[in-house]
Design a protein around this motif. Structure first.
Motif, short mmCIF file in Angstrom:
data_model
loop_
_atom_site.label_atom_id
_atom_site.label_comp_id
_atom_site.label_asym_id
_atom_site.label_seq_id
_atom_site.Cartn_x
_atom_site.Cartn_y
_atom_site.Cartn_z
N ASP A 13 0.80 -1.14 0.07
CA ASP A 13 -0.04 0.07 -0.06
C ASP A 13 0.89 1.23 0.00
O ASP A 13 1.98 1.27 0.58
N PHE A 14 0.28 2.27 -0.39
CA PHE A 14 1.01 3.54 -0.47
C PHE A 14 0.09 4.74 -0.09
O PHE A 14 -1.32 4.45 -0.46
N ILE A 15 0.50 5.47 0.78
CA ILE A 15 -0.51 6.41 1.65
C ILE A 15 -0.21 7.52 0.62
O ILE A 15 1.04 8.16 0.80
N VAL A 16 -1.10 8.13 0.09
CA VAL A 16 -0.92 9.48 -0.69
C VAL A 16 -2.11 10.46 -0.11
O VAL A 16 -3.46 10.13 -0.25
N GLY A 17 -1.53 11.43 0.57
CA GLY A 17 -2.54 12.14 1.19
C GLY A 17 -3.48 11.23 2.35
O GLY A 17 -2.85 10.87 2.77
N THR A 20 -5.32 5.77 0.59
CA THR A 20 -4.44 4.34 0.48
C THR A 20 -4.53 3.78 -0.91
O THR A 20 -5.52 3.71 -1.25
N VAL A 21 -3.38 3.75 -1.61
CA VAL A 21 -3.39 3.23 -2.84
C VAL A 21 -2.94 1.54 -2.74
O VAL A 21 -1.67 1.33 -2.26
N HIS A 22 -3.79 0.83 -2.97
CA HIS A 22 -3.35 -0.74 -3.06
C HIS A 22 -2.69 -1.09 -4.19
O HIS A 22 -3.27 -1.52 -5.30
N ALA A 23 -1.27 -0.82 -4.15
CA ALA A 23 -0.58 -1.12 -5.55
C ALA A 23 -0.73 -2.55 -5.84
O ALA A 23 -0.78 -2.58 -7.08
N ILE A 24 -0.55 -3.43 -5.28
CA ILE A 24 -0.34 -4.96 -5.42
C ILE A 24 -1.17 -5.44 -4.06
O ILE A 24 -0.94 -5.06 -3.01
N GLY A 41 1.06 -6.45 -17.85
CA GLY A 41 -0.08 -5.73 -17.53
C GLY A 41 -0.08 -4.25 -17.84
O GLY A 41 1.12 -3.67 -18.12
N ARG A 42 -1.13 -3.67 -17.76
CA ARG A 42 -1.13 -2.17 -18.39
C ARG A 42 -0.09 -1.51 -17.46
O ARG A 42 -0.03 -1.63 -16.27
N SER A 43 -0.32 -0.29 -17.84
CA SER A 43 0.31 0.97 -16.89
C SER A 43 -0.36 1.14 -15.69
O SER A 43 -1.54 1.20 -15.79
N GLY A 44 0.33 1.08 -14.41
CA GLY A 44 -0.48 1.19 -13.12
C GLY A 44 -1.00 -0.01 -12.47
O GLY A 44 -1.54 -0.07 -11.40
N SER A 45 -0.59 -1.06 -13.28
CA SER A 45 -1.14 -2.50 -12.70
C SER A 45 -0.36 -3.18 -11.58
O SER A 45 -0.90 -4.08 -11.12
N GLY A 46 0.72 -2.64 -11.41
CA GLY A 46 1.56 -3.03 -10.06
C GLY A 46 2.87 -3.71 -10.49
O GLY A 46 3.63 -4.47 -9.84
N LYS A 47 3.41 -3.91 -11.72
CA LYS A 47 4.33 -4.59 -12.25
C LYS A 47 5.72 -3.95 -11.52
O LYS A 47 6.41 -4.94 -10.99
N THR A 48 5.92 -2.77 -11.41
CA THR A 48 7.03 -2.14 -11.07
C THR A 48 7.32 -2.28 -9.39
O THR A 48 8.11 -2.98 -8.95
N THR A 49 6.03 -1.86 -8.77
CA THR A 49 5.87 -2.35 -7.22
C THR A 49 6.21 -3.83 -7.11
O THR A 49 7.21 -3.95 -6.27
N LEU A 50 5.61 -4.74 -7.66
CA LEU A 50 6.02 -6.13 -7.51
C LEU A 50 7.53 -6.55 -7.78
O LEU A 50 8.16 -7.26 -7.09
N ASP A 169 12.98 -4.49 -15.54
CA ASP A 169 11.85 -3.65 -15.45
C ASP A 169 11.52 -2.80 -16.90
O ASP A 169 12.41 -1.95 -17.11
N GLU A 170 10.90 -3.39 -17.72
CA GLU A 170 10.33 -2.59 -19.09
C GLU A 170 11.48 -2.22 -19.88
O GLU A 170 11.81 -1.44 -20.43
N PRO A 171 12.29 -3.46 -20.08
CA PRO A 171 13.62 -3.39 -20.63
C PRO A 171 13.71 -2.87 -22.28
O PRO A 171 14.61 -2.24 -22.82
N THR A 202 6.69 -5.99 -18.24
CA THR A 202 6.83 -5.44 -19.53
C THR A 202 5.32 -5.51 -20.05
O THR A 202 4.27 -6.12 -19.52
N HIS A 203 4.90 -4.58 -20.93
CA HIS A 203 3.61 -4.67 -21.55
C HIS A 203 3.95 -5.02 -23.19
O HIS A 203 2.96 -4.77 -23.85
N ASP A 204 5.25 -5.14 -23.48
CA ASP A 204 5.66 -5.44 -24.82
C ASP A 204 4.92 -7.00 -25.18
O ASP A 204 5.16 -7.84 -24.57
#
Ligand SMILES: Nc1ncnc2c1ncn2[C@@H]1O[C@H](COP(=O)(O)OP(=O)(O)OP(=O)(O)O)[C@@H](O)[C@H]1O
Length: 226
Positions: A13-17, A20-24, A41-50, A169-171, A202-204
């Motif tokens: 989770d990330f707290i923004v203001g 709470t954003v449940h990233a994964i 997965g699409r942008s914002g789906s949680g790939k980088t977080t994972l 990550d997105e190479p 990736t989303h390639d």
């Protein structure tokens, strides 16, 4: 074959203001050794977080992450630092090469960070550059190389210290489709010929041609794996 990464109900989770954003959310996946595994997965789906959690760059809010049978979410800072330095290699979207150093110097510098003794660094750097097919370009600086070649130098740097796994990550995001496919095939070769485990976020769509297993993320959850 043994499992190299296992996640058990991992949430971040990330707290923004005040929100709470449940990233994964509740991600439970298993990654076997010597496989090429994609997180799609699409942008914002949680790939980088994972990826950051698998790579011991970030902590889960809850759940467990095992690397080579060890719970790294509860490991000490020193143990996590050792895993990052000696056991893992990282490749990023924007290559991350030092512009004033040649390809060889970039790889050799990575070996210094991994504490490889000076006497071994030259041979190991040259071997890594040979594996990625850049022996002839090793004295070029990044700006004298194409994008695909720069990413191959970054891959040489990530594998030179002989880690157990490489996390990318997105190479291919900054490469055209032809160069992107070359880079993905290079990762495939690393798995087949060098015995590495490779995890690529990736989303390639070309990833489908090279991956052994694809986990699809949607809104922070794994919706599909094969
Ligand atoms: N440091 C952070 N602070 C707040 N929210 C974050 C942070 N990092 C990620 N998020 C949020 O978590 C969600 C997942 O982001 P993440 O970067 O993991 O997705 P992604 O699939 O890698 O996307 P992209 O392909 O665009 O990089 C998004 O809603 C994002 O806004």
């Amino acid at each position: 074959m043994s499992d190299i990464f296992v996640t058990n109900k991992v949430c971040r989770d990330f707290i923004v203001g005040k929100e709470t954003v449940h990233a994964i959310k509740d991600v439970s996946i298993t990654i076997q050794e010597k496989k090429l595994v994609a997180l799609k997965g699409r942008s914002g789906s949680g790939k980088t977080t994972l990826m950051n959690i698998l790579g011991a760059l970030d902590y889960p809010t809850s759940g467990e992450v095992m690397f080579q049978g060890k719970n790294i979410s509860q490991a000490s800072d020193k143990e996590r630092d050792d895993i990052r330095r000696y056991k893992l290699g990282y490749v990023f979207q924007s290559f991350g090469l030092l512009p004033l150093m040649s390809a060889y110097e970039n790889v050799e510098f990575g070996l210094r960070i991994a504490d490889i003794p000076k006497a071994e660094r030259k041979k190991m750097a040259q071997e890594a550059l040979a594996i990625v097919g850049l022996s002839k370009r090793m004295n070029h600086r990044p700006l004298e190389l194409s994008g695909g070649e720069q990413q191959r130098v970054a891959i040489a740097r990530a594998i030179a210290h002989r880690p157990a796994a490489v996390l990318a990550d997105e190479p291919t995001a900054e490469l055209d489709s032809r160069m992107g496919l070359q880079v993905l095939k290079l990762f495939r070769n690393l798995v087949d010929n060098e015995g590495l485990t490779v995890v690529i976020a990736t989303h390639d769509p070309a990833i489908m041609e090279v991956a052994d297993v694809v986990y699809t993320l949607e809104d922070g959850q794994v919706v599909q794996g094969d």
